[in-house]
Design a protein around this motif. Sequence first.
Motif, short mmCIF file in Angstrom:
data_model
loop_
_atom_site.label_atom_id
_atom_site.label_comp_id
_atom_site.label_asym_id
_atom_site.label_seq_id
_atom_site.Cartn_x
_atom_site.Cartn_y
_atom_site.Cartn_z
N THR A 1 1.23 -5.53 19.25
CA THR A 1 2.05 -5.07 18.14
C THR A 1 2.11 -6.14 17.05
O THR A 1 2.57 -7.25 17.28
CB THR A 1 3.48 -4.74 18.61
OG1 THR A 1 3.40 -3.72 19.61
CG2 THR A 1 4.33 -4.24 17.46
N LEU A 2 1.60 -5.77 15.88
CA LEU A 2 1.66 -6.63 14.70
C LEU A 2 2.94 -6.29 13.95
O LEU A 2 3.22 -5.11 13.72
CB LEU A 2 0.48 -6.39 13.78
CG LEU A 2 -0.91 -6.79 14.27
CD1 LEU A 2 -1.97 -6.22 13.34
CD2 LEU A 2 -1.02 -8.30 14.33
N LYS A 3 3.67 -7.30 13.57
CA LYS A 3 4.87 -7.09 12.76
C LYS A 3 4.50 -7.46 11.33
O LYS A 3 4.20 -8.62 11.04
CB LYS A 3 6.01 -7.95 13.28
CG LYS A 3 6.44 -7.50 14.67
CD LYS A 3 7.57 -8.31 15.21
CE LYS A 3 7.92 -7.79 16.59
NZ LYS A 3 8.99 -8.54 17.20
N THR A 4 4.50 -6.45 10.47
CA THR A 4 4.08 -6.67 9.11
C THR A 4 5.17 -6.32 8.10
O THR A 4 6.11 -5.59 8.42
CB THR A 4 2.81 -5.84 8.78
OG1 THR A 4 3.10 -4.46 8.96
CG2 THR A 4 1.64 -6.23 9.66
N THR A 5 5.02 -6.87 6.92
CA THR A 5 5.90 -6.56 5.80
C THR A 5 5.08 -5.85 4.75
O THR A 5 4.00 -6.30 4.37
CB THR A 5 6.51 -7.85 5.22
OG1 THR A 5 7.35 -8.44 6.22
CG2 THR A 5 7.34 -7.56 3.98
N ARG A 6 5.57 -4.72 4.30
CA ARG A 6 4.94 -3.95 3.22
C ARG A 6 5.48 -4.50 1.92
O ARG A 6 6.70 -4.67 1.75
CB ARG A 6 5.30 -2.47 3.38
CG ARG A 6 4.69 -1.56 2.35
CD ARG A 6 3.33 -1.12 2.79
NE ARG A 6 2.86 0.02 2.01
CZ ARG A 6 1.58 0.18 1.70
NH1 ARG A 6 0.68 -0.69 2.11
NH2 ARG A 6 1.21 1.22 1.01
N MET A 7 4.58 -4.81 0.97
CA MET A 7 4.97 -5.36 -0.31
C MET A 7 4.32 -4.55 -1.43
O MET A 7 3.31 -3.89 -1.22
CB MET A 7 4.57 -6.84 -0.41
CG MET A 7 5.23 -7.71 0.65
SD MET A 7 4.85 -9.47 0.46
CE MET A 7 6.08 -9.90 -0.79
N VAL A 8 4.91 -4.64 -2.63
CA VAL A 8 4.38 -3.93 -3.77
C VAL A 8 4.48 -4.81 -5.02
O VAL A 8 5.44 -5.56 -5.19
CB VAL A 8 5.12 -2.58 -4.01
CG1 VAL A 8 6.58 -2.79 -4.36
CG2 VAL A 8 4.40 -1.74 -5.06
N LEU A 9 3.49 -4.67 -5.86
CA LEU A 9 3.49 -5.27 -7.19
C LEU A 9 3.62 -4.13 -8.19
O LEU A 9 2.74 -3.27 -8.28
CB LEU A 9 2.19 -6.04 -7.44
CG LEU A 9 2.01 -6.66 -8.82
CD1 LEU A 9 3.08 -7.70 -9.09
CD2 LEU A 9 0.63 -7.26 -8.96
N ASP A 10 4.74 -4.10 -8.90
CA ASP A 10 5.00 -3.04 -9.88
C ASP A 10 4.32 -3.42 -11.19
O ASP A 10 4.65 -4.45 -11.78
CB ASP A 10 6.51 -2.86 -10.08
CG ASP A 10 6.86 -1.70 -10.96
OD1 ASP A 10 5.94 -1.01 -11.47
OD2 ASP A 10 8.07 -1.46 -11.15
N LEU A 11 3.41 -2.60 -11.64
CA LEU A 11 2.64 -2.87 -12.86
C LEU A 11 3.06 -2.00 -14.04
O LEU A 11 2.51 -2.12 -15.12
CB LEU A 11 1.14 -2.66 -12.58
CG LEU A 11 0.57 -3.54 -11.48
CD1 LEU A 11 -0.77 -3.00 -11.02
CD2 LEU A 11 0.47 -4.97 -11.94
#
Length: 165
Positions: free
Chosen positions: A154-164
């Motif tokens: 199980t990989l624990k990841t963070t979803r991120m976004v760059l608002d353009l």
Amino acid sequence: MTIQIRYAQIEDVASIQYVAHTTWHVTYKGIIPKKVQQDFLRIAYSDGNVRRRMERSLLLVAKDETEGEIVGFANFSKSTTIQDAAELWAIYVVPEYQGRGIGSELIEKGLEDLPGITCLFLNVEQENLPGIAFYISKGFSKVNDLEETFNEYTLKTTRMVLDLA
């Protein structure tokens, strides 16, 4: 040092694989078990999968013109589920070249080549603190935390976004 950012070519496959293997082993040491890393890299960066990335997505490389070597790469694609969005699937720069602006140049070129997108998403391992710091410095923000399974790990990841927009 002169860095050229360009589209990946077939002759770059082995260099892309080298960059992926080198950076993964340094970045995820003590975070993701070595066997899981090896299995992932063997599959995700097989000759066929790297070639498919070139055909189906935007795969950029960073080449040190002085040394004549590929020292980083980034892989982008338009989102298939969110209109006017794109995904940054991978961005890696070999450790001895990190901190020199190459990652930033790769992201800038990717954004130039994906006209009309209003946001760029990515997933980053939660314990990859240098990676998260890099993304925050580029303007990305956290969307949420996720768990993904790869080969029963199980990989624990963070979803991120760059608002353009």
